[in-house]
Design an enzyme around this catalytic site. Structure first.
Site, PDB file in Angstrom:
ATOM      1  N   ARG A 183       0.921  -1.385   0.005  1.00 55.96           N
ATOM      2  CA  ARG A 183      -0.023   0.411  -0.011  1.00 55.96           C
ATOM      3  C   ARG A 183       0.483   1.006  -0.201  1.00 55.96           C
ATOM      4  O   ARG A 183       0.175   2.527   0.517  1.00 55.96           O
ATOM      5  CB  ARG A 183      -1.385  -0.472   0.887  1.00 55.96           C
ATOM      6  N   SER A 255     -10.573  -0.487   2.478  1.00 53.26           N
ATOM      7  CA  SER A 255      -9.596  -0.101   3.676  1.00 53.26           C
ATOM      8  C   SER A 255      -9.446   1.260   4.677  1.00 53.26           C
ATOM      9  O   SER A 255      -9.288   2.268   3.639  1.00 53.26           O
ATOM     10  CB  SER A 255      -8.599  -1.307   3.854  1.00 53.26           C
ATOM     11  N   GLU A 351      -4.953   4.181   5.310  1.00 64.24           N
ATOM     12  CA  GLU A 351      -4.710   4.065   4.252  1.00 64.24           C
ATOM     13  C   GLU A 351      -5.374   4.986   3.536  1.00 64.24           C
ATOM     14  O   GLU A 351      -4.407   5.155   2.494  1.00 64.24           O
ATOM     15  CB  GLU A 351      -5.332   2.662   3.916  1.00 64.24           C
TER      16      GLU A 351
HETATM   17  P1  FAD Z   1      -7.693   9.198  -5.737  1.00 64.90           P
HETATM   18  O1  FAD Z   1      -8.847   8.790  -3.953  1.00 64.90           O
HETATM   19  O2  FAD Z   1      -9.216   9.649  -6.166  1.00 64.90           O
HETATM   20  O3  FAD Z   1      -6.622   9.572  -4.911  1.00 64.90           O
HETATM   21  C1  FAD Z   1      -5.731   8.776  -4.148  1.00 64.90           C
HETATM   22  C2  FAD Z   1      -4.211   9.746  -4.059  1.00 64.90           C
HETATM   23  O4  FAD Z   1      -3.657   9.481  -4.982  1.00 64.90           O
HETATM   24  C3  FAD Z   1      -4.527  10.835  -4.183  1.00 64.90           C
HETATM   25  O5  FAD Z   1      -3.449  11.451  -2.811  1.00 64.90           O
HETATM   26  C4  FAD Z   1      -4.739  11.874  -4.615  1.00 64.90           C
HETATM   27  O6  FAD Z   1      -4.207  13.146  -4.096  1.00 64.90           O
HETATM   28  C5  FAD Z   1      -3.451  11.211  -5.159  1.00 64.90           C
HETATM   29  N1  FAD Z   1      -3.960  11.238  -6.875  1.00 64.90           N
HETATM   30  C6  FAD Z   1      -4.748  10.475  -7.893  1.00 64.90           C
HETATM   31  N2  FAD Z   1      -4.507  10.296  -9.288  1.00 64.90           N
HETATM   32  C7  FAD Z   1      -3.775  11.367  -9.427  1.00 64.90           C
HETATM   33  C8  FAD Z   1      -2.830  11.653 -10.299  1.00 64.90           C
HETATM   34  N3  FAD Z   1      -3.081  11.071 -11.958  1.00 64.90           N
HETATM   35  N4  FAD Z   1      -1.395  11.858 -10.276  1.00 64.90           N
HETATM   36  C9  FAD Z   1      -0.968  12.021  -8.952  1.00 64.90           C
HETATM   37  N5  FAD Z   1      -1.633  11.709  -7.724  1.00 64.90           N
HETATM   38  C10 FAD Z   1      -3.159  11.422  -7.924  1.00 64.90           C
HETATM   39  N6  FAD Z   1      -7.388  -0.711  -2.649  1.00 64.90           N
HETATM   40  C11 FAD Z   1      -6.122  -1.638  -2.806  1.00 64.90           C
HETATM   41  O7  FAD Z   1      -5.666  -1.270  -2.726  1.00 64.90           O
HETATM   42  N7  FAD Z   1      -7.223  -2.896  -2.427  1.00 64.90           N
HETATM   43  C12 FAD Z   1      -8.468  -3.077  -2.802  1.00 64.90           C
HETATM   44  O8  FAD Z   1      -9.008  -3.805  -2.981  1.00 64.90           O
HETATM   45  C13 FAD Z   1      -9.768  -1.436  -2.814  1.00 64.90           C
HETATM   46  N8  FAD Z   1     -11.091  -1.580  -2.427  1.00 64.90           N
HETATM   47  C14 FAD Z   1     -11.494  -0.700  -1.806  1.00 64.90           C
HETATM   48  C15 FAD Z   1     -12.855  -0.990  -2.102  1.00 64.90           C
HETATM   49  C16 FAD Z   1     -13.523   0.362  -2.405  1.00 64.90           C
HETATM   50  C17 FAD Z   1     -15.327  -0.267  -1.866  1.00 64.90           C
HETATM   51  C18 FAD Z   1     -13.677   1.345  -1.932  1.00 64.90           C
HETATM   52  C19 FAD Z   1     -14.120   2.219  -2.420  1.00 64.90           C
HETATM   53  C20 FAD Z   1     -11.920   1.625  -2.253  1.00 64.90           C
HETATM   54  C21 FAD Z   1     -10.965   0.676  -2.707  1.00 64.90           C
HETATM   55  N9  FAD Z   1      -9.846   0.680  -2.504  1.00 64.90           N
HETATM   56  C22 FAD Z   1      -8.811  -0.208  -2.397  1.00 64.90           C
HETATM   57  C23 FAD Z   1      -8.981   2.210  -2.523  1.00 64.90           C
HETATM   58  C24 FAD Z   1      -9.158   2.701  -3.680  1.00 64.90           C
HETATM   59  O9  FAD Z   1      -9.884   1.579  -4.764  1.00 64.90           O
HETATM   60  C25 FAD Z   1      -7.809   2.631  -4.378  1.00 64.90           C
HETATM   61  O10 FAD Z   1      -6.915   3.929  -3.605  1.00 64.90           O
HETATM   62  C26 FAD Z   1      -8.062   3.977  -5.878  1.00 64.90           C
HETATM   63  O11 FAD Z   1      -6.314   3.113  -6.331  1.00 64.90           O
HETATM   64  C27 FAD Z   1      -7.807   4.685  -6.048  1.00 64.90           C
HETATM   65  O12 FAD Z   1      -7.760   5.467  -6.761  1.00 64.90           O
HETATM   66  P2  FAD Z   1      -8.456   7.284  -7.042  1.00 64.90           P
HETATM   67  O13 FAD Z   1      -8.561   7.470  -8.285  1.00 64.90           O
HETATM   68  O14 FAD Z   1      -9.838   7.009  -6.653  1.00 64.90           O
HETATM   69  O15 FAD Z   1      -7.193   7.523  -6.280  1.00 64.90           O
HETATM   70  N1  EPU Z   2     -11.031 -10.077   9.490  1.00 63.60           N
HETATM   71  C1  EPU Z   2     -11.669 -10.558  10.554  1.00 63.60           C
HETATM   72  N2  EPU Z   2     -13.268  -8.786  10.590  1.00 63.60           N
HETATM   73  C2  EPU Z   2     -13.136  -8.379   9.770  1.00 63.60           C
HETATM   74  C3  EPU Z   2     -12.955  -8.511   9.018  1.00 63.60           C
HETATM   75  C4  EPU Z   2     -11.378  -9.096   8.644  1.00 63.60           C
HETATM   76  O1  EPU Z   2     -11.855 -10.981  11.429  1.00 63.60           O
HETATM   77  O2  EPU Z   2     -14.581  -7.902   9.845  1.00 63.60           O
HETATM   78  C5  EPU Z   2     -10.056 -11.058   9.613  1.00 63.60           C
HETATM   79  C6  EPU Z   2     -10.097 -12.610   9.231  1.00 63.60           C
HETATM   80  O3  EPU Z   2      -9.499 -13.210   9.586  1.00 63.60           O
HETATM   81  C7  EPU Z   2     -10.115 -12.572   7.524  1.00 63.60           C
HETATM   82  C8  EPU Z   2      -8.352 -11.592   7.192  1.00 63.60           C
HETATM   83  O4  EPU Z   2      -9.205 -10.946   8.698  1.00 63.60           O
HETATM   84  O5  EPU Z   2      -9.616 -14.052   7.095  1.00 63.60           O
HETATM   85  C9  EPU Z   2      -8.421 -10.853   5.786  1.00 63.60           C
HETATM   86  O6  EPU Z   2      -9.633 -10.038   5.801  1.00 63.60           O
HETATM   87  P1  EPU Z   2      -9.956  -9.737   3.764  1.00 63.60           P
HETATM   88  O7  EPU Z   2      -9.567 -11.442   3.631  1.00 63.60           O
HETATM   89  O8  EPU Z   2     -11.322  -9.775   3.413  1.00 63.60           O
HETATM   90  O9  EPU Z   2      -8.854  -8.995   4.050  1.00 63.60           O
HETATM   91  P2  EPU Z   2      -8.762  -7.645   4.349  1.00 63.60           P
HETATM   92  O10 EPU Z   2      -6.811  -7.800   5.415  1.00 63.60           O
HETATM   93  O11 EPU Z   2      -9.648  -6.459   5.705  1.00 63.60           O
HETATM   94  C10 EPU Z   2      -7.139  -6.506   2.278  1.00 63.60           C
HETATM   95  C11 EPU Z   2      -7.052  -5.009   1.994  1.00 63.60           C
HETATM   96  C12 EPU Z   2      -8.014  -4.953   0.721  1.00 63.60           C
HETATM   97  C13 EPU Z   2      -8.269  -5.922   0.090  1.00 63.60           C
HETATM   98  C14 EPU Z   2      -8.666  -7.350   0.521  1.00 63.60           C
HETATM   99  C15 EPU Z   2      -8.777  -8.594  -0.351  1.00 63.60           C
HETATM  100  C16 EPU Z   2      -5.733  -3.594   3.517  1.00 63.60           C
HETATM  101  C17 EPU Z   2      -5.517  -2.616   3.728  1.00 63.60           C
HETATM  102  N3  EPU Z   2      -6.920  -4.261   2.225  1.00 63.60           N
HETATM  103  O12 EPU Z   2      -7.593  -6.824   3.194  1.00 63.60           O
HETATM  104  O13 EPU Z   2      -8.057  -3.601   0.077  1.00 63.60           O
HETATM  105  O14 EPU Z   2      -9.406  -6.230  -0.787  1.00 63.60           O
HETATM  106  O15 EPU Z   2      -7.221  -7.250   1.557  1.00 63.60           O
HETATM  107  O16 EPU Z   2      -7.241  -8.870  -0.273  1.00 63.60           O
HETATM  108  O17 EPU Z   2      -4.247  -4.171   2.984  1.00 63.60           O
HETATM  109  C18 EPU Z   2      -8.325  -1.555   0.134  1.00 63.60           C
HETATM  110  O18 EPU Z   2      -7.430  -1.999   0.580  1.00 63.60           O
HETATM  111  O19 EPU Z   2      -8.988  -0.515   0.331  1.00 63.60           O
HETATM  112  C19 EPU Z   2      -9.471  -3.439  -0.112  1.00 63.60           C
HETATM  113  C20 EPU Z   2     -10.080  -3.281   0.094  1.00 63.60           C
END
Ligand code: FAD
Ligand code: EPU
Length: 355
Positions: A183, A255, A351
């Site tokens: 991250r 997250s 994050e």
């Molecule tokens: P923004 O939120 O618009 O910006 C994020 C940061 O980047 C800000 O600091 C902004 O200033 C900067 N920025 C944006 N665009 C540029 C650019 N072109 N040049 C320079 N800086 C820039 N993340 C994961 O890693 N794994 C996941 O599984 C995951 N699941 C998600 C699920 C949900 C429901 C949501 C809402 C979010 C999730 N995220 C996850 C977080 C998010 O999707 C990612 O961080 C994504 O890459 C953010 O993209 P954005 O375009 O929305 O960035």
């Molecule tokens: N868990 C709990 N309770 C909860 C949630 C999770 O106990 O309410 C524990 C369980 O043991 C579970 C483990 O956490 O097995 C892992 O949970 P999950 O697979 O949902 O993943 P996570 O670690 O909570 C991370 C990323 C997610 C990504 C998923 C799948 C981070 C901060 N988050 O979540 O990314 O989608 O793994 O790979 O690393 C994001 O970054 O925004 C994001 C959604």
């Protein structure tokens, strides 16, 4: 007096060009952040190419601050932004080279990430299928090195192209220069707010090695006869939908915190006290603990706090139940972080980018 949210046309002159770029004034960002926080930008513009970014910044950065926004899925706004918000809309997917093993493709920063994943899967190009349905723009994907279901985007990034905001000149970094980590990357640290990513170059594979080892992914894939790119994409989408709230229904930013990486000695001590604590090895000395588990143990899962709350299926996701302010979400996040610290002695790190 200018009308609220009415686009105004500023004539912007610079040494690079003379241009007309629509700039909105006093513009609501509610539709531009997935937490759905109602805040305003003093100015908002969507430059469509490098030239337009230069024009906007060359003229305006001396007078007010600016920030960059993609699709706002990793941002928490706590107040109005009294400056220029740049939402780059540089589009396009260009194949740079293609051979029997791999396809190198350049994607404009404004392309939606999941549209790109869908395109790759439909064209039998592997490497990003596990990253299906992650919200955001493609240009943001390197910033925190998006990751899910055992894959991180750094595995397929060749190069990141950007505009240096001090010189307004294009530059680029190769994968090894991006300091990718869990991250994080150079774009979230040393180069934060100092560059605008304009495009990303990916190397995708014609014969990918599938990775279905994370959690119940393999079982989900087998339900539809996989593994192949399509079944993996569908399985990831289905698991994600079962756990994560749809931002269109309940505002959230995925997250809210990172999973903490702690010393193995400390983890072993915690294990003596809490034998069910999940621990994932990162190196010989470090382990990752799921923040969702820590938050759930502190009793927060499913709890509401004013207009904000903790998702009932994933405790790592903070939710806006409708009209929460950024401060309310931040207040809840701090309370959660404090209670995790007092119970486990672990300080959670957000994050989400807090503005
Ligand atoms: P923004 O939120 O618009 O910006 C994020 C940061 O980047 C800000 O600091 C902004 O200033 C900067 N920025 C944006 N665009 C540029 C650019 N072109 N040049 C320079 N800086 C820039 N993340 C994961 O890693 N794994 C996941 O599984 C995951 N699941 C998600 C699920 C949900 C429901 C949501 C809402 C979010 C999730 N995220 C996850 C977080 C998010 O999707 C990612 O961080 C994504 O890459 C953010 O993209 P954005 O375009 O929305 O960035
Ligand atoms: N868990 C709990 N309770 C909860 C949630 C999770 O106990 O309410 C524990 C369980 O043991 C579970 C483990 O956490 O097995 C892992 O949970 P999950 O697979 O949902 O993943 P996570 O670690 O909570 C991370 C990323 C997610 C990504 C998923 C799948 C981070 C901060 N988050 O979540 O990314 O989608 O793994 O790979 O690393 C994001 O970054 O925004 C994001 C959604």
């Amino acid at each position: 007096m200018k009308n609220k949210n009415k686009p105004i046309w500023l004539s912007l002159h610079s040494e690079y060009s003379i241009n007309m770029i629509p700039v909105k004034e006093n513009y609501s960002l509610k539709q531009h952040n997935t937490l759905g926080i109602e805040v305003k930008a003093r100015y908002f513009a969507s430059p469509r190419n490098i030239q337009e970014i230069r024009v906007l910044l060359d003229n305006n950065r001396k007078f007010f601050p600016f920030m960059i926004i993609g699709e706002g899925s990793n941002i928490l706004f706590t107040k109005d932004f009294n400056g220029l918000v740049l939402h780059p809309a540089i589009m396009g997917v260009k194949i740079i080279s293609n051979n029997s093993e791999s396809c190198v493709v350049e994607v404009g920063t404004g392309e939606n990430w999941d549209d790109f994943v869908k395109w790759a899967v439909e064209n039998n190009l592997g490497g990003i299928e596990n990253l299906s349905l992650i919200p955001g723009s493609t240009g943001s994907s390197p910033i925190q090195n998006i990751g899910a279901y055992g894959t991180e985007v750094k595995e397929v990034i060749e190069r990141v192209n950007f505009l240096d905001l001090e010189t307004l000149k294009p530059a680029s970094l190769s994968n090894s220069e991006c300091s990718f980590g869990y991250r994080t990357s150079i774009f979230k640290t040393r180069l934060k707010n100092r560059v605008i990513i304009t495009s990303v170059i990916f190397k995708l594979h014609h014969n990918p090695v599938f990775n279905t080892t994370y959690g119940n992914l393999q079982a989900e894939v087998e339900k539809t006869g996989g593994p192949d790119l399509k079944t993996i994409r569908n399985a990831v989408i289905s698991i994600r939908k079962s756990k994560l709230p749809d931002p269109k229904i309940f505002g959230n930013a995925g997250s809210f915190f990172k999973n903490p990486v702690i010393d193995v000695v400390k983890a072993n001590k915690l294990k003596e006290q809490y034998d069910s604590i999940p621990v994932y090895p990162v190196s010989e000395e470090r382990v990752k603990i799921p923040a969702g588990w820590l938050i759930e143990q502190c009793g927060w899962k499913g709890k509401k706090w004013g207009n904000a709350g903790v998702h009932d299926k994933q405790a790592l996701v903070l939710v806006n139940y409708g009209s929460a302010s950024g401060e309310e979400i931040l207040d809840l996040a701090m309370k959660i972080s404090d209670s995790v610290f007092s119970m486990f002695g672990i300080r959670l790190e957000p994050e989400v980018n807090i503005i």
